[in-house]
Design an enzyme around this catalytic site. Structure first.
Site, PDB file in Angstrom:
ATOM      1  N   CYS A 113       7.144  -5.755   0.700  1.00 45.97           N
ATOM      2  CA  CYS A 113       8.016  -4.883  -0.084  1.00 45.97           C
ATOM      3  C   CYS A 113       8.641  -5.701  -1.230  1.00 45.97           C
ATOM      4  O   CYS A 113       7.910  -6.239  -2.059  1.00 45.97           O
ATOM      5  CB  CYS A 113       9.053  -4.262   0.848  1.00 45.97           C
ATOM      6  N   ASP A 152       1.469   5.321  -1.196  1.00 43.72           N
ATOM      7  CA  ASP A 152       2.744   4.746  -1.639  1.00 43.72           C
ATOM      8  C   ASP A 152       3.261   5.539  -2.829  1.00 43.72           C
ATOM      9  O   ASP A 152       2.587   5.648  -3.858  1.00 43.72           O
ATOM     10  CB  ASP A 152       2.522   3.287  -2.029  1.00 43.72           C
ATOM     11  N   HIS A 161       3.756   3.185   1.866  1.00 41.71           N
ATOM     12  CA  HIS A 161       4.519   1.963   1.662  1.00 41.71           C
ATOM     13  C   HIS A 161       5.073   1.498   3.012  1.00 41.71           C
ATOM     14  O   HIS A 161       5.489   2.299   3.839  1.00 41.71           O
ATOM     15  CB  HIS A 161       5.672   2.220   0.693  1.00 41.71           C
TER      16      HIS A 161
END
Length: 281
Positions: A169, A217, A249
């Protein structure tokens, strides 16, 4: 249940969490602001490992704290620097370190947000978390990463010429940037890290990077991935980007609703192979 859908934080409508979950998670050590009630996080045991907290000199009044996991014994090992998500050094990041250590690596996770004095894993307000994360400038983070690799090269348990970096991330973006500015790294693996700010800098990469992304995502789009691929090609770089069509994601984060076991396992295998192929083994 909370589901982080964007690498730099989500909007308020993306989240909901109960008081019971907050109370329980405070003691388990996972990030309150992203834990799924249905999750069954992987727990890697500490047997056969040395687990310690390092204090890394970085030129700041207080040194940089870091979680370190490494095999027991007196030998030297390759190293992976593990870069956290926006939630700091919680149990998922610690477990990633132990997974690497079980495979013969030294794994170190620096606490980039320690200057705030906040316990990010115990926080449930994403807006407060993101405000703290944004205080950590690129220059500051790059300096902390450089301090970490400088420290690693002086340790009796590391191979100073075999250092890799991986991140998730927010940390995935740090991986791309570190491969541009830190010559100590031989390779990097970026898990769904933000691309847009770095596309124009693709030509600066000094170490190869494997990017692992989810086709679902909503924060890192297919257009972003395509643009980075084009920029890498134009710069003559052979970095790899793998997109998992059915993954969202955070698909590697086994404590979140976004976890995709099959794609997480495939990405992990690719990461290990990538490090080995580029001399971090």
């Amino acid at each position: 249940m909370l589901n982080l859908t964007r690498p730099d934080g989500s909007e308020p409508e993306d989240f909901h969490i109960s008081r019971r979950a907050v109370a329980g998670l405070f003691f388990t050590g996972y990030a309150v602001a992203a834990f799924s009630a249905e999750a069954a996080p992987i727990t890697t045991p500490e047997d056969g490992l040395v687990i310690e907290k390092a204090m890394i000199p970085n030129g700041a009044p207080n040194p940089l704290p870091a979680y370190v996991a490494r095999p027991k014994g007196s030998g030297r090992h390759p190293t992976i620097v593990v870069i956290n998500e926006v939630f700091g050094i919680h149990d998922y990041i610690k477990d990633i370190c132990r997974r690497f250590a079980k495979l013969g690596y030294v794994a170190v996770a620096p606490d980039f947000f320690y200057r705030s004095g906040a316990n990010l894993p115990a926080m449930s307000d994403l807006q407060q978390i993101i405000a703290i994360v944004r205080q950590a400038s690129d220059v500051q983070v790059d300096g902390d990463v450089a301090a970490t690799t400088a420290w690693l090269k002086t340790q009796k348990f590391t191979k100073p010429d075999k250092i890799g970096i991986t991140g998730f991330c927010w940390g995935g973006g740090v991986v791309w940037r570190s491969a541009m500015v830190n010559p100590d790294f031989k390779a990097g693996v970026a898990w769904y890290g933000p691309l847009k700010p770095l596309i124009a800098r693709a030509g600066e990469l000094k170490a190869p990077v494997l990017g692992l992304y989810g086709g679902l995502d909503t924060g890192i789009t297919a257009a972003d991935v395509d643009a980075m691929r084009a920029a890498l090609k134009a710069a003559g770089k052979d970095d790899e980007i793998k997109v998992y069509p059915d993954a969202a994601h955070g698909f590697h984060a086994d404590y979140r609703a976004s976890y995709n076991e099959a794609d997480a396992k495939d990405g992990w295998a690719r990461a290990l192979a990538f490090f080995k192929a580029h001399g971090v083994a």
